[in-house]
Design an enzyme around this catalytic site. Structure first.
Site, PDB file in Angstrom:
ATOM      1  N   ASP A 113       0.861  -1.174   0.000  1.00  0.00           N
ATOM      2  CA  ASP A 113       0.000   0.000   0.000  1.00  0.00           C
ATOM      3  C   ASP A 113       0.906   1.234   0.000  1.00  0.00           C
ATOM      4  O   ASP A 113       1.977   1.222   0.610  1.00  0.00           O
ATOM      5  CB  ASP A 113      -0.851   0.049   1.267  1.00  0.00           C
ATOM      6  CG  ASP A 113      -1.963  -0.996   1.284  1.00  0.00           C
ATOM      7  OD1 ASP A 113      -1.990  -1.863   0.401  1.00  0.00           O
ATOM      8  OD2 ASP A 113      -2.797  -0.932   2.209  1.00  0.00           O
ATOM      9  N   HIS A 169       5.402  -7.012  -0.205  1.00  0.00           N
ATOM     10  CA  HIS A 169       5.262  -8.324  -0.837  1.00  0.00           C
ATOM     11  C   HIS A 169       6.034  -8.397  -2.155  1.00  0.00           C
ATOM     12  O   HIS A 169       6.553  -7.391  -2.639  1.00  0.00           O
ATOM     13  CB  HIS A 169       3.773  -8.607  -1.077  1.00  0.00           C
ATOM     14  CG  HIS A 169       2.955  -8.629   0.188  1.00  0.00           C
ATOM     15  ND1 HIS A 169       2.411  -9.773   0.712  1.00  0.00           N
ATOM     16  CD2 HIS A 169       2.599  -7.626   1.040  1.00  0.00           C
ATOM     17  CE1 HIS A 169       1.755  -9.481   1.823  1.00  0.00           C
ATOM     18  NE2 HIS A 169       1.852  -8.180   2.039  1.00  0.00           N
ATOM     19  N   SER A 256       7.696   5.079   5.621  1.00  0.00           N
ATOM     20  CA  SER A 256       8.801   4.357   4.978  1.00  0.00           C
ATOM     21  C   SER A 256       8.635   4.437   3.468  1.00  0.00           C
ATOM     22  O   SER A 256       7.615   4.908   2.969  1.00  0.00           O
ATOM     23  CB  SER A 256       8.816   2.901   5.429  1.00  0.00           C
ATOM     24  OG  SER A 256       8.662   2.799   6.833  1.00  0.00           O
TER      25      SER A 256
END
Length: 295
Positions: A113, A169, A256
């Site tokens: 995301d 991921h 981040s």
């Protein structure tokens, strides 16, 4: 004020920034900048704050954070009362159905995301951090040979703000090499900070690995830490077969960034993302969502 593009509604929206008042003071005042350079950017500060966020006493922050930033808790594997600390909530896992993965082998998916910016035909010595501020790929990963592989390739920057799901991921099936770790500072990666500090990506703590993707070539996958990010946690097994959408790792508390580099003529980034990037707007995306195609 940070404006981004919502590709689902096709509208621009204003980002709710965690700690916006403090960020503005730190990066826009002489006293704040002095405190930043002497203390806040140091590992000790982020380590101390990370220790607090791992403690049981920090769990009281969770409900307030969820309420203030309208976080959909129905996507969580755990109920709100099951989180043992704020970091437990921050690095939460989601139910699989909340982030459907585009399984088409030709579809390039977002690995997390975040808010995406993308560039084609990149200049290795003049990569864009934000408008007017650039950095070199060789300085970023400290490896001239690897950097050269991505000459005239594509670069995708994914900024995760504190309110986002913070697990990342794999964007395809393949094999990922071991992670290389680079020590650094802990500046914020919020645009408020990126506009003030030259070469933040080359200053901050970061980790990188080469992902041998089945469909998109050798992808350079870089995770960048930031203020209050106590750790970048890698959960994958190096040099073993990986499936598309499999978890690679997660960040503990803080905003981040993930930066991806692709070799020349490997991917075609979606037109709406490229258009917004040219207009200097980020586009909101979710893990598993298509962001491009195999070239």
């Amino acid at each position: 004020m940070i404006k981004y593009y919502n590709r689902k509604t096709k509208n621009y929206e204003i980002e709710k920034v965690a700690g916006e008042k403090y960020l503005n003071w730190i990066y826009n005042s002489p006293m704040g900048m002095n405190l930043l350079e002497k203390f806040l950017k140091k590992k000790l500060f982020s380590k101390f704050y990370g220790f607090y966020c791992n403690s049981k006493i920090s769990s009281y922050k969770t409900k307030k954070f969820v309420t203030n930033f309208d976080i959909d808790i129905s996507h969580n594997e755990k109920s709100i009362n099951e989180f043992k600390s704020f970091n437990d909530f921050f690095s939460r896992k989601l139910v699989e159905s909340s982030r459907p993965i585009d399984k088409n082998k030709n579809s390039l998916i977002s690995p997390c995301d975040g808010r995406i910016t993308a560039f084609n035909d990149i200049n290795l010595d003049n990569l864009i951090q934000v408008k007017g501020i650039t950095y070199k790929l060789s300085d970023f990963i400290k490896n001239d040979i690897i950097a050269e592989k991505y000459k005239n390739g594509s670069c995708i920057i994914l900024r995760l703000c504190p309110t986002d799901y913070h697990r990342f991921h794999f964007l395809d099936s393949g094999i990922c090499e071991a992670t290389v770790k680079i020590k650094g500072s802990y500046y914020s990666v919020n645009p408020i900070a990126l506009n003030k500090i030259n070469g933040v990506f080359c200053e901050n703590k970061r980790e990188w690995s080469i992902f041998h993707s089945d469909n998109f070539g050798d992808v350079l996958y870089v995770e960048v830490g930031a203020t209050c990010v106590g750790s970048i946690i890698q959960t994958y097994s190096p040099n073993k077969r990986i499936s598309k959408g499999q978890e690679k790792g997660y960040f503990k508390f803080g905003g981040s960034t993930i930066v991806l580099f692709f070799e020349n003529n490997r991917i075609k980034i979606d037109d709406d993302i490229l258009k917004q990037s040219r207009l200097n707007f980020e586009t909101k995306v979710y893990m598993g969502e298509k962001i491009g195609l195999k070239f």
